[in-house]
Design a protein around this motif. Structure first.
Motif, mmCIF file in Angstrom:
data_model
loop_
_atom_site.group_PDB
_atom_site.id
_atom_site.type_symbol
_atom_site.label_atom_id
_atom_site.label_comp_id
_atom_site.label_asym_id
_atom_site.label_seq_id
_atom_site.Cartn_x
_atom_site.Cartn_y
_atom_site.Cartn_z
ATOM 1 N N ARG A 157 0.819 -1.216 0.000
ATOM 2 C CA ARG A 157 0.000 0.000 0.000
ATOM 3 C C ARG A 157 0.852 1.264 0.000
ATOM 4 N N GLU A 161 -0.531 4.106 -2.314
ATOM 5 C CA GLU A 161 -1.814 4.568 -1.769
ATOM 6 C C GLU A 161 -1.605 5.482 -0.561
ATOM 7 N N LEU A 162 -0.778 5.052 0.373
ATOM 8 C CA LEU A 162 -0.552 5.838 1.590
ATOM 9 C C LEU A 162 0.269 7.098 1.309
ATOM 10 N N ALA A 188 -2.091 9.605 -0.320
ATOM 11 C CA ALA A 188 -3.047 10.110 0.676
ATOM 12 C C ALA A 188 -2.387 11.138 1.587
#
Length: 77
Positions: free
Chosen positions: A4, A7-8, A11
């Motif tokens: 991830r 994604e992280l 974000a």
């Protein structure tokens, strides 16, 4: 290995270069991690997890990766 990281990172509004600097690697390493072309050392995985306030298990989807690996071994039998 599924992870991830991208994604992280996105974000958090962080660039690949910024993450690389935080964890003391090159941006190429981050790119390779995000493309799932490179598996990090345990220490690097831990550093990245710390940046995003998560666990290595969650960052690297270890349960899901283990299940996929188990399935591939079962298919060999």
């Amino acid at each position: 290995m599924k992870n991830r990281v991208k994604e992280l990172r996105m974000a958090a509004g962080m660039t690949q270069q910024q993450l690389a600097e935080w964890v003391h690697v090159s941006s190429r390493t981050i790119i390779s991690l995000e493309k799932e072309q490179y598996n990090p050392s345990l220490l690097l995985a831990y550093r990245i997890a710390e940046v995003f306030h998560t666990s290595v298990e969650e960052l690297y989807c270890l349960r899901e990766n283990r299940e996929l690996e188990d399935q591939s071994y079962e298919n060999l039998l």
